[in-house]
Design a protein around this motif. Structure first.
Motif, PDB file in Angstrom:
ATOM      1  N   ILE A   1      -2.049  -6.871 -54.839  1.00  0.00           N
ATOM      2  CA  ILE A   1      -2.300  -5.355 -53.955  1.00  0.00           C
ATOM      3  C   ILE A   1      -3.446  -5.121 -54.990  1.00  0.00           C
ATOM      4  N   LYS A   2      -4.304  -4.795 -54.432  1.00  0.00           N
ATOM      5  CA  LYS A   2      -5.826  -3.721 -54.633  1.00  0.00           C
ATOM      6  C   LYS A   2      -5.606  -2.676 -54.007  1.00  0.00           C
ATOM      7  N   ARG A   3      -5.051  -1.837 -53.266  1.00  0.00           N
ATOM      8  CA  ARG A   3      -5.121  -0.292 -53.177  1.00  0.00           C
ATOM      9  C   ARG A   3      -3.509  -0.388 -52.438  1.00  0.00           C
ATOM     10  N   ILE A   4      -3.880   0.678 -53.023  1.00  0.00           N
ATOM     11  CA  ILE A   4      -2.228   1.909 -53.473  1.00  0.00           C
ATOM     12  C   ILE A   4      -2.008   3.078 -52.385  1.00  0.00           C
ATOM     13  N   LEU A   5      -1.374   2.935 -52.061  1.00  0.00           N
ATOM     14  CA  LEU A   5      -2.069   5.161 -51.028  1.00  0.00           C
ATOM     15  C   LEU A   5      -0.426   5.183 -51.984  1.00  0.00           C
ATOM     16  N   VAL A   6      -1.162   6.795 -52.471  1.00  0.00           N
ATOM     17  CA  VAL A   6       0.825   7.620 -52.471  1.00  0.00           C
ATOM     18  C   VAL A   6      -0.129   9.179 -52.002  1.00  0.00           C
ATOM     19  N   PRO A   7       1.142   8.762 -51.301  1.00  0.00           N
ATOM     20  CA  PRO A   7       1.144  10.546 -50.273  1.00  0.00           C
ATOM     21  C   PRO A   7       1.187  11.707 -51.452  1.00  0.00           C
ATOM     22  N   LEU A   8       0.837  12.906 -51.023  1.00  0.00           N
ATOM     23  CA  LEU A   8       0.930  13.800 -52.275  1.00  0.00           C
ATOM     24  C   LEU A   8       1.078  14.464 -51.602  1.00  0.00           C
ATOM     25  N   ASP A   9       2.083  15.932 -51.648  1.00  0.00           N
ATOM     26  CA  ASP A   9       2.081  16.989 -51.197  1.00  0.00           C
ATOM     27  C   ASP A   9       1.819  18.637 -52.567  1.00  0.00           C
ATOM     28  N   GLY A  10       1.630  18.254 -53.715  1.00  0.00           N
ATOM     29  CA  GLY A  10       1.764  18.986 -55.036  1.00  0.00           C
ATOM     30  C   GLY A  10       3.313  19.230 -55.639  1.00  0.00           C
ATOM     31  N   SER A  11       4.679  18.434 -55.305  1.00  0.00           N
ATOM     32  CA  SER A  11       5.864  18.523 -55.971  1.00  0.00           C
ATOM     33  C   SER A  11       5.743  18.130 -57.025  1.00  0.00           C
ATOM     34  N   LYS A  12       6.892  17.917 -58.050  1.00  0.00           N
ATOM     35  CA  LYS A  12       7.213  16.456 -58.908  1.00  0.00           C
ATOM     36  C   LYS A  12       7.476  15.639 -58.195  1.00  0.00           C
ATOM     37  N   ASN A  13       8.116  15.203 -57.005  1.00  0.00           N
ATOM     38  CA  ASN A  13       8.163  13.944 -57.020  1.00  0.00           C
ATOM     39  C   ASN A  13       6.913  12.757 -56.908  1.00  0.00           C
TER      40      ASN A  13
END
Length: 140
Positions: free
Chosen positions: A3-15
């Motif tokens: 694992i070298k690149r981790i995608l994290v979808p962001l939307d400003g929520s606590k989750n």
């Protein structure tokens, strides 16, 4: 699997904040890269409200990226900002499944900002979990 690149979808929520925190914990151990992806919804088709909507989306996006970048910098984790416009469900899957992006793992919150809550999981995370070719870690 490396694992070298981790995608994290962001939307400003606590989750989504929990998603970035989990990614930072994982990335910190092995100097991995986190790609923060913000999907801006298509703008409102109104001159009067369209500008307000777009301005608010840009403000929320900047706050969200700043928060994620600050968390990554604290642990010397490389952070890349990515923004696309479209439907969150299909846009996240399309982005992650694009081999040229070299995403190895998606970490995302169980629910985002949506006001309608699914029984166990938000519709976006459920869609990504079922349609992604990339492994998905859903955090609650």
């Amino acid at each position: 699997m490396s694992i070298k690149r981790i995608l994290v979808p962001l939307d400003g929520s606590k989750n989504s904040e929990r998603g970035i925190e989990m990614a930072v914990d994982l990335a910190n151990d092995a100097k991995r890269t986190i790609v923060g992806l913000y999907v801006k919804p298509t703008s409102v088709n109104s001159i009067k409200y369209g500008e307000l909507f777009n301005a608010e989306q840009n403000r929320l996006m900047e706050i969200t990226f700043h928060s994620a970048k600050t968390k990554c910098e604290k642990y010397d984790v490389k952070f890349i900002e990515e923004t696309i416009v479209g439907d969150a469900k299909s846009s996240i899957v399309k982005y992650a499944n694009d081999n040229s992006r070299k995403i190895d793992l998606i970490i995302m919150g169980a629910r985002g900002r949506g006001s309608v809550k699914a029984a166990f999981m938000g519709s976006v995370s459920n869609h990504v979990l079922n349609k992604s070719k990339i492994p998905v870690l859903v955090v609650k």
